[in-house]
Design a protein around this motif. Structure first.
Motif: not given
Lengths: 192, 192, 192, 192, 192, 192, 192, 192
Positions: A30-31, A46, A53-57, A81-82, A84, A164, A166, A168, A179, B36-38, B55-58, G1, G6
């Motif tokens: 998950x990203x 979440x 999961x990797x988390x881009x912010x 593969x997903x 959010x 996938x 989605x 929120x 949603x 963004x690493x998990x 927190x900015x993450x890429x 997923x 969620x």
């Protein structure tokens, strides 16, 4: 023998510490793309643990070229593969007018923003005909913005079609996700 | 009276939920720029609680134009006075050669990457003379990369000069932060 | 009847308190040979509880005649079938040169070390042609040292051939065990 | 600034991971010499935490040449100023006669023990006129044995005179330490 | 319906509060006879919870006429089928000579003890030809005393023959129970 | 030095294990006289910890000659200065008529109770003119009985005059103590 | 997923926040009618969690027209099928005489209570021939009062016949519920 | 003495169990008037513990004649000086039209509601010219309704003028209280 259990621990640590080199994906494949706002407990909202999961912010949780770069890498090379997207109410991107933001940045730069390198390691990167206001990406309506980011990712050429996506909106005032467009708080104060 | 304590709670909730609109900065006036690493427990590694920092993450924790946008907004408009960069060992940006990554993306796009909009909401944004490989920003040495990101932020025109910028490498293999170049693990295996 | 449960407790305590006299082995039939360093949580690192294993510790986790004595006793008489050696990074045995250590001890003894009884209850025990430096057993490379101790134990005449012997290096800097030579931290800082 | 707290953490970790190289002693400047028996919770019995003390353990908690080597190193070079000896009841060194132990080891070695190298890395090390039984160091009375080990350390030329040495017997049957000779359990069953 | 669960709670409370009137025995059908000493955790030592057992305690854990009265009542009328006697080391009944105790009591009474009513609600109760020292019941050897109390109960006419009676000595110095005569601590300090 | 703290622990254990021999009183200098009923959490109801008080318990919490013996010993020789009596509702001593109890015991003894030794170690002890029913000490009213036991102790020649004696009734149905006669539950069901 | 989990959370929150609009009953389909007294832990006493039951509370836990209104609504429209009445000892409704209460209220109103609107939003609501004392509903006996409230609800035309109605008295002095008239505390102080 | 602490406990229990008879007010001198809805954690939302406040709850949290009765009693006779009204979103009183509710109740009563005794213990109590719909008190807007209930209480003749009355709306969707009309959730979704 005890050393067998110890060996298993040693191997598990190696898998964790060299996970990327060994081609192991995140636990949930998950990203997350979320806003950088300090009030968003992304993992808790979440239900995610370290490693899931990797988390881009970024500012606003907007799909920028940096999101595209990051999402393309993880979906193409790291078996993700997903995706959010998490936007939120009271976002900083809704706290001022385009004009005020541009004027403030011009004052900071001491002149026209056209002369500023927006990417310090890539001085040739340029906005083309886009205005600085477009680059800043202020938001008018958080639910519409969330739906739009989902569409950007779903349609992008560098994101595989079977990923996938989605989205929120995290309600800072309630601590819950909704949603886009489903504002519970609007519907509960008056007679049906 | 009890209602005085209740009123204080009601007000505190309003400050939290409308913090951005009311011009309240993050509790530590801090922006973190991280990968963004998990496997990176960003908040725990830096001793941060919810509300303390944006927190900015890429991918890679690299200073892109999106970082510049986000950092300029928070330092110019949200009273942020400190930036901490967090890179980490075994980063995905070190897991392949430039050629392999570019070839993979071209295969995904079904042809030349020049025709791909890297920013879906800003189709005119372009890399100028920069190659896709430069845009992807793979890393050779994580300590050098960390130090470089700190310099990019310190020197950028849109970041005020009095913003403090520091950088750390999070060691996935040890669970500790180090200053760039200070690799404890290199120095402890052989005779002094 | 309640007294049956009480009797079982009384018997369990007798088994514990007179375990050696009754010929009961350790719960895991394990001997650990580790360094005496204050930073090594031996039981926690190996997942051991009180009663599981005998734990030999000396300066450097080196296989001395005292280790041979202790290991021979437990494998020959106490049903121990496994030995694990634990060395560690930043060991005191790597903190000085042979010359400095010998000079320091000579100063302490007020003259030649040849006149010192190295074993106070066995004044005739002597080093033969070995130098004091050899007796002190300083270490050049911790991974090589660990592998060597394992070999000494595997090959010794007083240790039965079917005793399993393995060795690990405890990384003080990471809090993890590694197999000798498998230094994760060396491999995670640069491009593959 | 937040980075100041982070820097303090980074420095504390460096002090821990390179403690020996940096010449930092144990937190309590203490060496414990204890038996390797699996029933002795050494740290808990003495109230010690990780980092407080170096812990030497061998069969019987006897002062051998390996103890002298280890104790000389830590008192001469690592600023250790106190030694505590911990022996215990129901020790394996009291579980058989000299003759039985020697006979068992000879059977294991397949002949005379004189031909066995007692120290695999120092083949010339020899027992002089001492018998194998002396080398094994069986015990007749645990309280006397404890007091004797304290005297060996107090009087040894390589241990500085101002090092404090004390000894205790850990009672496996009660979970308490006693001073040598002070057997509470002997005195509480009959009329005064 | 919720009221069914509430009714069950109401009934359970009634069973607890009127247990004796309703003829409900203790949960373990057990009577413990123990010393009143403040250091004996009777319930914990025997693994008992509130409701499990009736607990008779007096000076010394001795079988007096009051024990007989209490034991007869519970075995004849309350369905108790087991008795456990708990004596302990360092008992107050072993802390002085008969003479000293008698002399002390005579001083307290201001004269001969023959004139003192030993039972304030039964002034005619008398010791017959027994001395005050016998009434006080000092102890010479705690293990013998424990075994004797068990015999007194096993043989008494008012205690049914099928009641199981066992006895233990609680070691204040170790926190463990032992069977009378089985002094672990005597056997663990010297060579077998 | 660490051994100083260890010595303090060793001494504290000696004080605990040989408390009576060393003349150390209970921590609260208190004797409790309570019923042996399984539903009375004596320590919890009075706020006592292990070591605080000696606890005498018999059938009914009645002041018998065994109570007098125990109380005289602790107040004369063990520095006890306070006695608390705890009786309780739904006591077994209120669950049958005198006649039924006597008849039951006679059936058990197979004849007249006059021939039964009520104290197995003191066969001459006799009830004088008292009936077996008096010896059994059934109760009509628990509050009156509690007050009577307090008076018996306050007035007895072998209990020093300056010993404080108080009494409480533990309500099994409420889990609370009350002073004798102060039945809260009687007063709260009807209009004032 | 992950988005499926969620989504399930988002839906559960919507069910909670719009439960009434969506026609979802309470989790136990239960209405409790209890006194408003501050000492009654209604939920704990009945074993209820948030969401289980609607809880009506007024002075005395009396069945007034407001109870009828509330109970009719929930049984007719919200699928409630059970009602539990909880009264309690030491109720405020038992703390004064009718005369004193009426006199106090008249003094407060500054005259005759006939002129006071008892329902501020329904000024025409009137007591008919009932006295103010009847309206206040003081209580003589709490068990009788509880039984009466149960009957009022069982027989009322606006409460469906198949609704189960039960009643309990909460004993403030014991922390337990009892069925009306079953006063355990009355029966446990004297000989059977 | 220990009995002094026990006596303090006995007295505290008496104060709790006979609080009303002894004229002791609630700990916070507070009455809460809230809706009976199962989703409102009244005590938690207001920061109250057992004993702090009396809690009146009915359908809708409306000020009826039963509220007036209850509030008049506690403010006139029990020293209550503050009232807090708690209404909530998604209230059952907003879930249907007046017509539907009246029709449903008429069907239940099997005819005209005029013949129904709305108060079973006061058959003469009547609604005067008010309609059943007014008696039911459905709500159009929860914030207006909350403010109205506060005014009813502030102005009522039987509530002393110096009683403080405040009102809050509990948001079921957010778990927070708000002041009437201050809907945070309305203001945080769009650009300022």
């Amino acid at each position: 023998h005890v050393h067998e259990a110890v060996d298993a621990d040693v191997d598990a640590r190696d898998d964790w510490a060299r996970r990327r080199r060994k081609g192991i994906p995140t636990d949930k494949q998950l990203l997350v793309v979320a806003c950088m706002d300090e009030r968003i407990p992304v993992e808790e909202a979440l239900g995610l643990s370290l490693g899931d999961a990797q988390i881009y912010r970024n500012a606003g949780g907007k799909v920028t070229d940096d999101v595209v770069r990051s999402a393309a890498l993880t979906t193409q090379f790291f078996d993700t593969t997903e995706i959010i997207v998490v936007n939120h109410t009271d976002c900083g991107m809704m706290s001022a007018s385009d004009e005020d933001v541009v004027a403030g940045l011009e004052a900071a730069a001491g002149g026209d923003l056209d002369d500023v390198d927006v990417d310090p390691s890539m001085p040739d990167l340029n906005l083309g005909d886009h205005s600085v206001a477009e680059w800043i990406r202020m938001t008018d309506d958080i639910d519409e913005a969330c739906a739009a980011q989902v569409e950007y990712l779903r349609n992008h050429e560098l994101i595989p079609d079977d990923v996938t996506v989605t989205g929120y909106v995290y309600e800072v005032e309630s601590g819950h996700l909704r949603r886009p467009g489903e504002r519970v708080a609007e519907q509960v104060n008056e007679r049906v």
